[in-house]
Scaffold this active site. Structure first.
Site, PDB file in Angstrom:
ATOM      1  N   THR A 331       0.851  -1.193   0.000  1.00 50.80           N
ATOM      2  CA  THR A 331       0.000   0.000   0.000  1.00 50.80           C
ATOM      3  C   THR A 331       0.882   1.237   0.000  1.00 50.80           C
ATOM      4  O   THR A 331       1.906   1.279   0.692  1.00 50.80           O
ATOM      5  CB  THR A 331      -0.952   0.004   1.214  1.00 50.80           C
ATOM      6  OG1 THR A 331      -1.767   1.178   1.171  1.00 50.80           O
ATOM      7  CG2 THR A 331      -0.201  -0.020   2.525  1.00 50.80           C
ATOM      8  N   HIS A 383       2.545 -11.352  14.433  1.00 53.49           N
ATOM      9  CA  HIS A 383       3.627 -11.882  15.267  1.00 53.49           C
ATOM     10  C   HIS A 383       3.394 -13.345  15.659  1.00 53.49           C
ATOM     11  O   HIS A 383       4.307 -14.027  16.122  1.00 53.49           O
ATOM     12  CB  HIS A 383       3.754 -11.027  16.537  1.00 53.49           C
ATOM     13  CG  HIS A 383       5.142 -10.982  17.088  1.00 53.49           C
ATOM     14  ND1 HIS A 383       6.123 -11.879  16.728  1.00 53.49           N
ATOM     15  CD2 HIS A 383       5.719 -10.159  18.006  1.00 53.49           C
ATOM     16  CE1 HIS A 383       7.238 -11.598  17.387  1.00 53.49           C
ATOM     17  NE2 HIS A 383       7.016 -10.562  18.169  1.00 53.49           N
TER      18      HIS A 383
END
Length: 412
Positions: A331, A383
């Site tokens: 993006t 994560h």
């Protein structure tokens, strides 16, 4: 007579919103002609008529939510004429009053019903609004439309049916008067609602973390400036920065495969393909079509694919195939002047790269300070799948490749 139904849209899409009727009641319809535009969670779909004839009835209004398989219009036989409002009762057509009878008067209830029907007939309303009003026993003349032209829609009928009792309406009226026209209430589009829902789901269901780095864009800008004219002459497409970033991302994904993955329960799905999503801003919201098999495409093919997808996005012509199956997303907030941001993961993907505006800044080059065009880049990642070592290594590799763009050209 033929029924127009909401078609099967995609495996994960069960409903849509009527965005725009392309035909109105009374108009001729050819077989295969588009008659309505549906807005879904991801793309807009134009629905065709399977039969030729006259559009005789609309069973849903613009803004209504409809389900797959639902009948939304009727196409009848014959030739049509311009759509007209429902005929009004005229004095000539009105029944003559019954002769007066001794000691008898018209029943008040019957008079009320007649007046109600007459006032409803004079009200301009969508077919869906009339249907809903009949089901709920509401006089359309009592409904306050939002439309400035006075057309009553289904949502107006629903709002009237759910209107608060007089005691509760008084505080509401007072609050409305207090607004004094300074607030405009606007319903979110289906796409905007879906974007909001999914972004919130990502924040709540992932262990998202972001790491940052910065890229010296000097060599890339110099190479682009030197090659852009020749590139355009040979490929009929302009050389931009997105092809460099896409190539760098593919190379980094190959070295760090867990960034190109998806979490499915207690299993990690490592994707052996490289369909790179490119975020595109449209009037209806952000969409992310995919450059399929980006690892197999040249710089020119990537630039052409991005240009084509961006045009389709702005013209509402993206298909489900364009929007599904991506493995990683890029993006670029820099086109709007963003200096630094934290991008949010796209769907079930575990990584997204955020680009930002190029800004000249003083940078230490050896023992000297020089002014260089610099760009901050951000990698947001899940994560649960990716540890700091891989995330930092992934972003560092992108930095090194883009600061030495000749390596990308030689490796492509």
């Amino acid at each position: 007579m033929a029924e127009i139904r909401v078609p099967e849209l995609a495996e994960s899409i069960t409903e849509g919103t009527i965005a725009k009727w392309l035909k109105q009641p009374g108009e001729n319809v050819d077989k295969g002609e588009f008659i309505v535009e549906l807005e879904t969670d991801k793309v807009n779909v134009e629905v065709i008529s399977e039969e030729a004839g006259v559009l005789s009835e609309l069973l849903a209004a613009e803004g209504d939510t409809v389900e797959v398989g639902q009948v939304i219009a009727i196409v009848g036989e014959g030739s049509g004429a311009p759509a007209q409002q429902a005929p009004q009762a005229t004095e000539a057509a009105a029944p003559a009053p019954a002769p007066a009878q001794k000691e008898e008067t018209p029943a008040p209830a019957a008079t009320a019903v007649t007046e109600e029907a007459s006032s409803s007939d004079r009200t301009i309303a969508s077919p869906a609004a009339r249907k809903l009003a009949r089901e709920k026993g509401i006089n359309l003349a009592d409904v306050s439309p939002v439309d400035p032209m006075g057309r009553v829609r289904a949502q107006d009928v629903s709002a009237h049916n759910n209107a608060p009792a007089p005691a509760a309406a008084a505080p509401a009226a007072k609050a409305e008067a207090k607004d004094d026209g300074r607030i405009t209430r606007e319903k979110m589009t289906r796409r905007r609602q879906t974007i909001a829902k999914r972004l919130l789901e990502v924040r709540q269901s992932t262990a998202m973390l972001t790491t940052f780095n910065e890229i010296d864009m000097s060599k890339m800008m110099e190479l682009r400036s030197r090659k852009k004219d020749q590139f355009f002459e040979q490929n009929d497409v302009r050389l931009g920065f997105m092809s460099f970033f896409t190539k760098a991302v593919v190379a980094a994904l190959k070295k760090y495969p867990y960034v190109n993955a998806e979490l499915d329960g207690d299993e990690v799905l490592l994707k052996n393909y490289f369909d790179i999503g490119i975020a595109v801003s449209t009037d209806g919201g952000l969409v992310v079509p995919n450059v399929v098999d980006a690892d197999r495409k040249s710089f020119a093919q990537i630039e052409a694919s991005i240009g084509e997808l961006a045009k389709k996005a702005r013209d509402n012509k993206l298909t489900m195939a364009d929007m599904t199956g991506g493995s990683f997303t890029i993006t670029n907030g820099g086109v709007f002047g963003s200096l630094l941001s934290t991008p949010i993961l796209n769907g079930t993907q575990v990584g997204i790269l955020g680009m930002h505006t190029i800004q000249k800044r003083p940078v230490a080059i050896g023992d000297n300070i020089e002014i260089r065009p610099m760009m901050y880049v951000a990698l947001s990642y899940d994560h649960r799948v990716i540890d700091g070592k891989d995330s930092v290594g992934f972003l560092k590799m992108i930095k090194e490749l883009l600061e030495n763009p000749e390596d990308l050209l030689l490796g492509s």
